[in-house]
Scaffold this active site. Structure first.
Site, mmCIF file in Angstrom:
data_model
loop_
_atom_site.group_PDB
_atom_site.id
_atom_site.type_symbol
_atom_site.label_atom_id
_atom_site.label_comp_id
_atom_site.label_asym_id
_atom_site.label_seq_id
_atom_site.Cartn_x
_atom_site.Cartn_y
_atom_site.Cartn_z
ATOM 1 N N GLY A 70 0.837 -1.189 0.000
ATOM 2 C CA GLY A 70 0.000 0.000 0.000
ATOM 3 C C GLY A 70 0.870 1.236 0.000
ATOM 4 O O GLY A 70 2.034 1.181 0.414
ATOM 5 N N GLN B 123 2.935 9.976 1.250
ATOM 6 C CA GLN B 123 4.221 9.289 1.294
ATOM 7 C C GLN B 123 5.096 9.631 0.092
ATOM 8 O O GLN B 123 6.296 9.361 0.105
ATOM 9 C CB GLN B 123 4.028 7.779 1.384
ATOM 10 C CG GLN B 123 3.467 7.342 2.731
ATOM 11 C CD GLN B 123 3.310 5.849 2.782
ATOM 12 O OE1 GLN B 123 2.295 5.308 2.336
ATOM 13 N NE2 GLN B 123 4.322 5.173 3.312
ATOM 14 N N CYS C 15 6.159 -0.129 7.354
ATOM 15 C CA CYS C 15 5.777 1.058 6.592
ATOM 16 C C CYS C 15 6.918 1.437 5.655
ATOM 17 O O CYS C 15 8.082 1.449 6.074
ATOM 18 C CB CYS C 15 5.471 2.205 7.556
ATOM 19 S SG CYS C 15 4.961 3.732 6.740
ATOM 20 N N LEU C 16 6.580 1.747 4.422
ATOM 21 C CA LEU C 16 7.610 2.141 3.453
ATOM 22 C C LEU C 16 8.314 3.431 3.868
ATOM 23 O O LEU C 16 9.451 3.665 3.474
ATOM 24 C CB LEU C 16 6.999 2.301 2.060
ATOM 25 C CG LEU C 16 6.493 1.023 1.406
ATOM 26 C CD1 LEU C 16 5.815 1.333 0.071
ATOM 27 C CD2 LEU C 16 7.615 0.014 1.222
ATOM 28 N N HIS D 292 -4.080 1.237 7.580
ATOM 29 C CA HIS D 292 -2.703 1.740 7.643
ATOM 30 C C HIS D 292 -2.547 2.940 6.703
ATOM 31 O O HIS D 292 -2.015 3.984 7.097
ATOM 32 C CB HIS D 292 -1.729 0.617 7.268
ATOM 33 C CG HIS D 292 -0.301 1.021 7.265
ATOM 34 N ND1 HIS D 292 0.584 0.608 8.228
ATOM 35 C CD2 HIS D 292 0.423 1.804 6.408
ATOM 36 C CE1 HIS D 292 1.791 1.114 7.964
ATOM 37 N NE2 HIS D 292 1.705 1.841 6.856
ATOM 38 N N GLU D 293 -3.011 2.788 5.464
ATOM 39 C CA GLU D 293 -2.894 3.878 4.494
ATOM 40 C C GLU D 293 -3.810 5.044 4.850
ATOM 41 O O GLU D 293 -3.444 6.211 4.678
ATOM 42 C CB GLU D 293 -3.168 3.375 3.074
ATOM 43 C CG GLU D 293 -2.237 2.272 2.607
ATOM 44 C CD GLU D 293 -0.760 2.553 2.806
ATOM 45 O OE1 GLU D 293 -0.323 3.730 2.722
ATOM 46 O OE2 GLU D 293 -0.007 1.588 3.059
ATOM 47 N N HIS E 166 -2.246 7.484 7.137
ATOM 48 C CA HIS E 166 -1.346 8.447 6.482
ATOM 49 C C HIS E 166 -2.095 9.695 6.028
ATOM 50 O O HIS E 166 -1.544 10.797 6.069
ATOM 51 C CB HIS E 166 -0.635 7.813 5.280
ATOM 52 C CG HIS E 166 0.508 6.937 5.643
ATOM 53 N ND1 HIS E 166 1.646 7.400 6.275
ATOM 54 C CD2 HIS E 166 0.708 5.608 5.454
ATOM 55 C CE1 HIS E 166 2.488 6.401 6.465
ATOM 56 N NE2 HIS E 166 1.939 5.295 5.981
#
Length: 164
Positions: free
Chosen positions: A46, A51, A94-95, A136-137, A140
């Protein structure tokens, strides 16, 4: 279209609340493609617009592509309508905070409303890992990261260890 640079913690853009997306704006389609290109290149499941430095309420997910056929999904201007009382704890990554998995408790299922690329408004229930990835996304878009799900002392310790 293009792979973009993933913003890393503690980049301040990751703590900001995103603005709604005009689905008719000419750059929406390119942003969606950039999100997917960046997510797949980074080996993620995701990726949210902030991000990659875009403060708009949009994210993409694909929780199946690593083990099977891709199922890319786009969520524009999402709203969580409801969540289950039942919740599960699981390690997340997380990226924007690489190589630092953290345990996060999230509802087992959610009811979500969102807009499609075409501007249609949809609502559906999501369960399991897909619900977790969506939440999660979604975090953000509201300026939250997985640190925000940790108890204060642990969060301070993790942020200190991860700070550049």
């Amino acid at each position: 279209m293009a792979k973009r640079e993933v913003r890393m913690w503690p980049d301040p853009v990751l703590t900001q609340i995103c603005a709604p997306v005009d689905v008719n704006a000419p750059d929406v389609a390119a942003l969606i493609e950039d999100l997917f290109d960046t997510m797949y290149d980074a080996k993620g499941r995701g990726l949210a617009a902030p991000q990659i430095g875009v403060l708009q309420r949009m994210f993409v997910v694909d929780v199946t592509w690593k083990e099977g056929p891709p199922e890319p999904r786009v969520f524009i201007n999402p709203e969580v309508a409801s969540t289950s009382d039942a919740a599960s704890e699981m390690s997340e990554q997380c990226l924007s905070i690489p190589d630092l998995p953290m345990s996060v408790t999230r509802p087992d299922h959610i009811q979500l409303r969102w807009s499609t690329r075409a501007g249609d408004r949809l609502e559906a229930r999501f369960d399991g890992i897909l619900a977790r990835c969506i939440l999660h996304e979604f975090d953000h878009l509201n300026g939250k990261v997985i640190f925000d799900h940790q108890p204060a002392p642990l969060r301070a310790d993790l942020e200190a260890r991860y700070a550049p």
